[in-house]
Design an enzyme around this catalytic site. Sequence first.
Site, PDB file in Angstrom:
ATOM      1  N   HIS A 134       0.842  -1.189   0.000  1.00 17.12           N
ATOM      2  CA  HIS A 134       0.000   0.000   0.000  1.00 17.12           C
ATOM      3  C   HIS A 134       0.878   1.240   0.000  1.00 17.12           C
ATOM      4  O   HIS A 134       1.870   1.311   0.708  1.00 17.12           O
ATOM      5  CB  HIS A 134      -0.891   0.010   1.244  1.00 17.12           C
TER       6      HIS A 134
ATOM      7  N   ASP B 148     -14.260   1.564   6.622  1.00 13.76           N
ATOM      8  CA  ASP B 148     -13.243   2.371   5.935  1.00 13.76           C
ATOM      9  C   ASP B 148     -13.821   2.959   4.655  1.00 13.76           C
ATOM     10  O   ASP B 148     -13.541   4.105   4.312  1.00 13.76           O
ATOM     11  CB  ASP B 148     -11.994   1.539   5.626  1.00 13.76           C
TER      12      ASP B 148
ATOM     13  N   ARG C 258     -14.004  11.541   4.667  1.00 11.18           N
ATOM     14  CA  ARG C 258     -12.768  12.329   4.821  1.00 11.18           C
ATOM     15  C   ARG C 258     -12.454  13.078   3.533  1.00 11.18           C
ATOM     16  O   ARG C 258     -12.009  14.217   3.549  1.00 11.18           O
ATOM     17  CB  ARG C 258     -11.607  11.416   5.208  1.00 11.18           C
TER      18      ARG C 258
ATOM     19  N   SER D 171      -6.908   3.624   8.360  1.00 11.81           N
ATOM     20  CA  SER D 171      -7.545   3.304   7.075  1.00 11.81           C
ATOM     21  C   SER D 171      -6.732   2.245   6.324  1.00 11.81           C
ATOM     22  O   SER D 171      -7.273   1.236   5.859  1.00 11.81           O
ATOM     23  CB  SER D 171      -7.652   4.602   6.250  1.00 11.81           C
TER      24      SER D 171
ATOM     25  N   LYS E 219      -7.550  -2.177   6.091  1.00 12.52           N
ATOM     26  CA  LYS E 219      -7.689  -2.911   4.822  1.00 12.52           C
ATOM     27  C   LYS E 219      -6.676  -4.043   4.744  1.00 12.52           C
ATOM     28  O   LYS E 219      -6.990  -5.146   4.296  1.00 12.52           O
ATOM     29  CB  LYS E 219      -7.499  -1.958   3.630  1.00 12.52           C
TER      30      LYS E 219
HETATM   31  N1  URA Z   1      -4.701   5.337   1.477  1.00 12.97           N
HETATM   32  C1  URA Z   1      -5.696   4.781   2.218  1.00 12.97           C
HETATM   33  O1  URA Z   1      -6.095   3.652   1.981  1.00 12.97           O
HETATM   34  N2  URA Z   1      -6.222   5.502   3.225  1.00 12.97           N
HETATM   35  C2  URA Z   1      -5.798   6.741   3.525  1.00 12.97           C
HETATM   36  O2  URA Z   1      -6.305   7.328   4.451  1.00 12.97           O
HETATM   37  C3  URA Z   1      -4.762   7.330   2.744  1.00 12.97           C
HETATM   38  C4  URA Z   1      -4.228   6.599   1.716  1.00 12.97           C
END
Ligand code: URA
Length: 439
Positions: free
Chosen positions: A89, A168, A175, A190, A194
Amino acid sequence: MAASMIAPLAPVQLLERSRRGEPIDAASVAAFVRGWLDGTVTDAQMGAWCMAACLAGLASEAVGALTEVMVTSGDRLDLSRLGPTGDAHSTGGVGDTTTLVAMPLAAALGVRVAKMSGRGLAHTGGTVDKLESIPGFLTDLPLDRFVRQVRDVGIAVIGQTARMTPADKRLYALRDQTGTVPSTGLIAASIMSKKIAGGAGAIALDVKAGSGAFFPDAAAAREAAAVMAGLAVPWGRKVRWMVTAMDQPIGRYAGNALEVRGAGEVLRGEGAPDLRELSLRVAAELAEAAAVEEPGKGRAAAEAALASGAALLAAERWAEAQGGDPRAWTEPGVLAEAPLRLPVPAPADGHLAALDALAVGEAARWLGAGRLHAAQAIDPSVGVVMLAKVGDAVTRGQPVVEIHARDAFLADRAVEMIAAGIRVETGPAAAPELILDEG
Ligand code: URA
């Protein structure tokens, strides 16, 4: 009275304390977030809490409680029977299409890639939006199909769904609409919710620092990396992280179909050196963390998988398995193209000293590559092409950037936005470092 007997704070008390930056106990945070999910806490209250998190920070107890509620808001996958699984990520950047190269690369090395991604946030692009610019590509696979694809094809990528981290999914959108993305705690919760719910055993994090990132500098990004690595500990996941520069866009493209084009170029052995380098590093970290490569051997293996065409083959199989056109990586003509092109010229002779990532990201969003309001549909074709990168010699009037647009009015404003982020210096300008730290 025992701590467990203390009633959680009422929403308004929690908001008042959050505004003052006072620590909040985990049970109150969990009750507040669950209340929002079941409708007893309003969107306005949740938006206010997110704003307080941005302005006053979130203590680690609150971040841990938020992460746990988000992980348990939906199903959690157990992929342990599939062998070495991995997920990566990025915290969000401009032109950052690394996932589209690094994930098939890791799959070609033998990591079973099970990735949960998001859509664009604020001025940054999102993997789900980029993948959906491939004709036919589905990112909302049912979970049993997702797991089968990880097992049979070796790679699957989905967005948050009504069943996986739905909290999320909702908070992410809220957000984005309330200007409350850049909070270390909210970003960490967040991303890690995931990653934890997605079930992969190894996790590689690319934490971005600089003008186009949510973390202004390497120190803030390092702190965020430590928070995210800490959140993975109770769930038994192996985390590797890098802090990487995001003062200019990564690669040559910002915009959804354009970034698929850029990923295809790297997968075919061409493409931008910085995108190639970052993709190799992320894939190598993941391969080593998942123990399919010995420590220190991941990088050479990743280079070999790129050179042999194994990564491209993995990308084609991946696109096809998710309903997408596998020619997206090799025949960019199958991707959407914007009708208008406008150059942004260099203001002087010299070397490009700045091509501001935030200016490029904001311009791409303005053109329609991202969202300015919740209901806005993405235009996959529009975006920005970087014709020069920081450190390159340029002559006055030479196009530094090319805008791809659908609407002439929007294109004119995008030219102004990007021009304000371009700086040319007469002396030589060094190409900036890409990898700033790792752990
Ligand atoms: N990527 C994400 O999945 N969440 C965030 O808050 C910022 C970047």
